[in-house]
Design a protein around this motif. Structure first.
Motif, PDB file in Angstrom:
ATOM      1  N   LEU A 179      25.824 -12.882   8.442  1.00  0.00           N
ATOM      2  CA  LEU A 179      25.596 -11.563   7.848  1.00  0.00           C
ATOM      3  C   LEU A 179      24.414 -11.596   6.880  1.00  0.00           C
ATOM      4  N   PRO A 180      23.753 -10.450   6.660  1.00  0.00           N
ATOM      5  CA  PRO A 180      22.631 -10.399   5.717  1.00  0.00           C
ATOM      6  C   PRO A 180      23.076 -10.749   4.302  1.00  0.00           C
ATOM      7  N   ASP A 181      22.188 -11.399   3.548  1.00  0.00           N
ATOM      8  CA  ASP A 181      22.503 -11.781   2.178  1.00  0.00           C
ATOM      9  C   ASP A 181      22.957 -10.586   1.343  1.00  0.00           C
ATOM     10  N   LYS A 182      22.264  -9.451   1.480  1.00  0.00           N
ATOM     11  CA  LYS A 182      22.596  -8.286   0.656  1.00  0.00           C
ATOM     12  C   LYS A 182      24.002  -7.787   0.953  1.00  0.00           C
ATOM     13  N   LEU A 183      24.404  -7.803   2.210  1.00  0.00           N
ATOM     14  CA  LEU A 183      25.750  -7.358   2.563  1.00  0.00           C
ATOM     15  C   LEU A 183      26.793  -8.268   1.933  1.00  0.00           C
ATOM     16  N   LEU A 184      26.553  -9.572   1.944  1.00  0.00           N
ATOM     17  CA  LEU A 184      27.484 -10.523   1.344  1.00  0.00           C
ATOM     18  C   LEU A 184      27.534 -10.347  -0.175  1.00  0.00           C
ATOM     19  N   ALA A 185      26.363 -10.167  -0.795  1.00  0.00           N
ATOM     20  CA  ALA A 185      26.333  -9.965  -2.241  1.00  0.00           C
ATOM     21  C   ALA A 185      27.050  -8.672  -2.627  1.00  0.00           C
TER      22      ALA A 185
END
Length: 316
Positions: A179-185
């Motif tokens: 998953l994209p970093d921003k989604l995880l953050a």
């Protein structure tokens, strides 16, 4: 592109220099603070750090020690952060802003580097420290000062959900996550909001939040098949802030990521069950619903539906 992992380890230096090396490593990786230990002779410590969007993940394992940050350290710091600490080792204690407690394995706490704090690790320990910019954290928690130093129970409710996510977010694992970093953050922020503010969430006006949540759901449903879809895109569509989007969903007991996955799986079920799509491979169906990695699609699909995509297709 995800940045490479950084590592500090006392294995690199002679035993009589290890504590001094560690104090320097802590100040370099985090901020100015003091570290003492009664076990100088056999002292060991290891730190790995990696970026996740605006967050920095720091995985620390070390010998028993006492860590504290005082006013003089704060005055020397050019930058400050919030730190979400997840304990996945032996119990230890935290104190900040008049609050404190003993953290068991799986528990968490939030501290602010602009205020004095103290950690006491009586035994060898293992902690994941999530460093968050002040503005990022305060977009999720409007009054975090009232929450500092509190024990977040990692054994139940949203605390359990937050802890489960943090266990997967080691610096070693981040680069391999699909998953994209921003989604995880954003998922970290949403779950932190849920874990720390159940009372304030309950006091919000319910009906307007329900209406907005329904609008968010409709917008996600309309765009859920787009690969890499993030909350900011939906917020832009609705002319609201990302913070408002996440807090609205938190008030409904859900998150952006959960809603996105649910909508994608609904479409995947329909495609897998329809004779009109029987010539499409399972991987192609996963791609069409925004889950381009075949193994990730299969795992998520089975977690949500209880069966594999192949079982749905064959009716078994």
């Amino acid at each position: 592109m995800r940045q490479s992992k950084r590592v500090w380890s006392t294995d690199q230096v002679a035993s009589h220099h290890r504590l001094d090396y560690w104090v320097g490593a802590v100040c370099e990786a985090f901020l100015e603070m003091h570290v003492t230990s009664s076990r100088k002779e056999d002292f060991r410590a290891h730190l790995e750090a990696a970026r996740l969007d605006l967050l920095t993940l720091n995985d620390v394992s070390a010998t028993a020690q006492h860590v504290y940050r005082r006013h003089v350290d704060i005055s020397r710091s050019g930058q400050n952060y919030y730190y979400l600490l997840y304990n996945h080792g032996s119990p230890w204690t935290v104190h900040q802003m008049g609050s404190g407690g003993r953290l068991l394995s799986g528990d968490m706490t939030l501290v602010d580097s602009r205020e004095r704090y103290e950690f006491n690790f009586p035994d060898d320990f293992s902690v994941l420290s999530v460093q968050a910019p002040v503005s990022w954290l305060e977009n999720w928690l409007p009054h975090p000062e009232a929450l500092l130093g509190r024990r977040i129970d990692g054994q139940q409710g949203w605390g359990l959900s937050l802890g489960t996510l943090l266990r997967q977010l080691s610096p070693n694992a981040v680069g391999a996550l699909p998953l994209p970093d921003k989604l995880l953050a954003d998922q970290v922020g949403a779950l932190l909001c849920l874990a720390l503010q159940p009372e304030s969430v309950a006091q919000q006006r319910v009906k307007p939040a329900q209406d907005l949540a329904a609008g968010i759901g409709d917008a996600i449903r309309a765009r859920c098949t787009e690969p890499g879809l993030v909350a900011a895109a939906i917020a832009d569509d609705l002319a609201i802030s990302v913070r408002t989007l996440h807090r609205t969903l938190a008030m409904q007991g859900t998150t952006f990521a959960e809603m996105l996955i649910a909508e994608r799986i609904v479409i995947a079920q329909r495609l897998l069950s329809s004779p009109a799509f029987k010539n499409l491979s399972i991987s192609e169906i996963g791609y069409r619903v925004g889950l381009a990695d075949p193994s990730h699609f299969t795992r998520v699909y089975k977690r949500v539906t209880g069966q594999t995509p192949k079982q749905t297709r064959t009716g078994s």
